[in-house]
Design an enzyme around this catalytic site. Structure first.
Site, PDB file in Angstrom:
ATOM      1  N   HIS A 120       8.937   6.672   8.848  1.00  0.00           N
ATOM      2  CA  HIS A 120       9.626   6.852   7.576  1.00  0.00           C
ATOM      3  C   HIS A 120      11.085   7.233   7.842  1.00  0.00           C
ATOM      4  O   HIS A 120      11.438   7.644   8.941  1.00  0.00           O
ATOM      5  CB  HIS A 120       8.916   7.911   6.736  1.00  0.00           C
ATOM      6  CG  HIS A 120       7.623   7.431   6.154  1.00  0.00           C
ATOM      7  ND1 HIS A 120       7.420   7.295   4.805  1.00  0.00           N
ATOM      8  CD2 HIS A 120       6.464   7.033   6.746  1.00  0.00           C
ATOM      9  CE1 HIS A 120       6.192   6.844   4.582  1.00  0.00           C
ATOM     10  NE2 HIS A 120       5.592   6.674   5.750  1.00  0.00           N
ATOM     11  N   CYS A 135       4.385   9.583   0.815  1.00  0.00           N
ATOM     12  CA  CYS A 135       3.015  10.067   0.712  1.00  0.00           C
ATOM     13  C   CYS A 135       2.913  11.040  -0.452  1.00  0.00           C
ATOM     14  O   CYS A 135       3.637  12.039  -0.482  1.00  0.00           O
ATOM     15  CB  CYS A 135       2.585  10.756   2.017  1.00  0.00           C
ATOM     16  SG  CYS A 135       0.911  11.463   1.945  1.00  0.00           S
ATOM     17  N   ASN A 189       9.420   4.150   3.841  1.00  0.00           N
ATOM     18  CA  ASN A 189       9.250   3.610   5.179  1.00  0.00           C
ATOM     19  C   ASN A 189      10.552   2.990   5.683  1.00  0.00           C
ATOM     20  O   ASN A 189      11.474   2.736   4.918  1.00  0.00           O
ATOM     21  CB  ASN A 189       8.168   2.513   5.169  1.00  0.00           C
ATOM     22  CG  ASN A 189       6.794   3.044   4.856  1.00  0.00           C
ATOM     23  OD1 ASN A 189       6.029   3.365   5.743  1.00  0.00           O
ATOM     24  ND2 ASN A 189       6.471   3.130   3.578  1.00  0.00           N
ATOM     25  N   ARG A 230       0.836  -1.205   0.000  1.00  0.00           N
ATOM     26  CA  ARG A 230       0.000   0.000   0.000  1.00  0.00           C
ATOM     27  C   ARG A 230       0.868   1.250   0.000  1.00  0.00           C
ATOM     28  O   ARG A 230       0.954   1.966  -0.990  1.00  0.00           O
ATOM     29  CB  ARG A 230      -0.951  -0.013   1.206  1.00  0.00           C
ATOM     30  CG  ARG A 230      -2.098   1.007   1.097  1.00  0.00           C
ATOM     31  CD  ARG A 230      -1.726   2.420   1.480  1.00  0.00           C
ATOM     32  NE  ARG A 230      -1.232   2.546   2.847  1.00  0.00           N
ATOM     33  CZ  ARG A 230      -0.775   3.666   3.351  1.00  0.00           C
ATOM     34  NH1 ARG A 230      -0.718   4.776   2.617  1.00  0.00           N
ATOM     35  NH2 ARG A 230      -0.308   3.701   4.602  1.00  0.00           N
ATOM     36  N   ASP A 231       1.534   1.519   1.100  1.00  0.00           N
ATOM     37  CA  ASP A 231       2.316   2.748   1.232  1.00  0.00           C
ATOM     38  C   ASP A 231       3.458   2.780   0.230  1.00  0.00           C
ATOM     39  O   ASP A 231       3.801   3.835  -0.314  1.00  0.00           O
ATOM     40  CB  ASP A 231       2.866   2.843   2.661  1.00  0.00           C
ATOM     41  CG  ASP A 231       3.338   4.239   3.032  1.00  0.00           C
ATOM     42  OD1 ASP A 231       3.665   5.016   2.129  1.00  0.00           O
ATOM     43  OD2 ASP A 231       3.394   4.546   4.229  1.00  0.00           O
ATOM     44  N   HIS A 287       4.283   4.103  12.927  1.00  0.00           N
ATOM     45  CA  HIS A 287       4.497   4.024  11.477  1.00  0.00           C
ATOM     46  C   HIS A 287       5.580   5.042  11.172  1.00  0.00           C
ATOM     47  O   HIS A 287       5.356   6.250  11.309  1.00  0.00           O
ATOM     48  CB  HIS A 287       3.184   4.359  10.754  1.00  0.00           C
ATOM     49  CG  HIS A 287       3.306   4.412   9.263  1.00  0.00           C
ATOM     50  ND1 HIS A 287       2.833   3.400   8.452  1.00  0.00           N
ATOM     51  CD2 HIS A 287       3.813   5.353   8.432  1.00  0.00           C
ATOM     52  CE1 HIS A 287       3.054   3.722   7.183  1.00  0.00           C
ATOM     53  NE2 HIS A 287       3.650   4.907   7.146  1.00  0.00           N
TER      54      HIS A 287
END
Length: 306
Positions: free
Chosen positions: A209, A240, A249, A13-14, A207
């Site tokens: 990065h 993002c 990430n 996803r990310d 979460h």
């Protein structure tokens, strides 16, 4: 027995939402299957967002349905609103992740709402899920909790306020996201302590990065503050599209290496992760891949936690 740390792989996803090309559905499913074969037990496989905004996520429904066939896997999908949550439930997601930006600038860029308006959206999702999908878990990530590339400094008190509002809305799983990767270990400790002091065990994860190269150091700071749930992405993919300057990430392989070396059990096999990198590269041959473990190789001194 060693203590367990849960890792949710968010690369599908990310990671893919920032890829320069669209990964074919078949390749995406093969990659997810490879991650599951390596022992990854939670994977955020996609997001239910308009394909015109993020075309890499257009096949999320099909990917969720495939991932549901993998034994023992918790299938997570992101949904920014009630319509997305309904689609995630219909597809069969075990858990829905909803973003709430703490900073106003990122909230408008990402969701076209203020932070408080998005909290209200979460409240509506909570109410709908209680009636229509009580078997599905809901988690909310407080995005830009450690800084914003649009608004700059994000006050700690505002992070606490948003987290408290989410808990009051009925959310029992709340995470803190360093969306743009600006945090440092001292800040991680401070914000985690402040939020936990307000909402207690509802704070579950981080979460992170790696924009400034402090991602793993920040994970260690969170670990020392009692966090036992982390998001990460294979090969350090991610970012993002609505947060200028955000990079990937923290690297799943490097995080697993650190945790297992320290004696924490992840249930994830490093060799299997390296094999999954090959599947990722096959599906996205033009995408840069990162990670110290993959670059250096697994050292002969490495021992998995018992």
């Amino acid at each position: 027995m060693s203590e367990m740390v849960t890792i949710c792989e968010v690369g599908p996803r990310d990671g893919l939402q920032m890829a320069k090309s669209v990964m074919a559905t078949e390749a995406k499913c093969a990659w997810i299957a490879g991650l599951a074969a390596a022992g990854v037990r939670e994977i955020e496989v996609g997001s239910f967002v308009p394909a015109k905004l993020i075309p890499q996520m257009a096949d999320t429904g099909a990917v969720v349905r495939f991932a549901r066939t993998l034994p023992g896997l918790t299938v997570v999908a992101l949904a920014p609103n009630l319509r997305g949550a309904e689609a995630a439930v219909d597809a069969g997601a075990h858990r829905i992740s909803v973003p709430v930006s703490v900073s106003a600038g990122h909230s408008r860029a990402n969701l076209n709402r203020t932070p408080d308006e998005q909290v209200a959206v979460v409240g509506a999702i909570v109410d709908w899920m209680r009636t229509h999908a009580p078997q599905v878990e809901l988690e909310v990530a407080c995005s830009t909790a450690f800084g914003c590339s649009i608004d700059g400094v994000v006050p700690e008190d505002e992070v606490v306020r948003i987290a408290a509002a989410l808990a009051a809305a009925g959310v029992s799983q709340i995470g803190l996201a360093d969306t743009v990767g600006y945090a440092n270990p001292v800040q991680i400790r401070s914000v985690v302590r402040a939020v936990r002091g307000e909402i207690g065990p509802a704070l579950v994860g981080l979460h992170l990065h790696d924009t400034m190269g402090l991602g793993i150091a920040n994970a260690l700071a969170g670990l020392e503050e009692g966090i036992r749930d982390f998001d990460s992405a294979l090969a350090g993919l991610g970012g993002c599209p609505f947060a200028p300057g955000a990079s990937g990430n923290i690297v799943t392989e490097d995080l697993v290496f650190m945790l297992e070396s320290m004696g924490f059990v992840t249930g994830i096999d490093l060799d299997g992760l390296i094999a999954a990198r090959a599947l990722l590269h096959a599906g996205l041959p033009g995408e840069a891949m990162h990670g110290q473990v993959a670059r250096a190789g697994i050292p002969r001194t490495f021992q998995r936690a018992a």
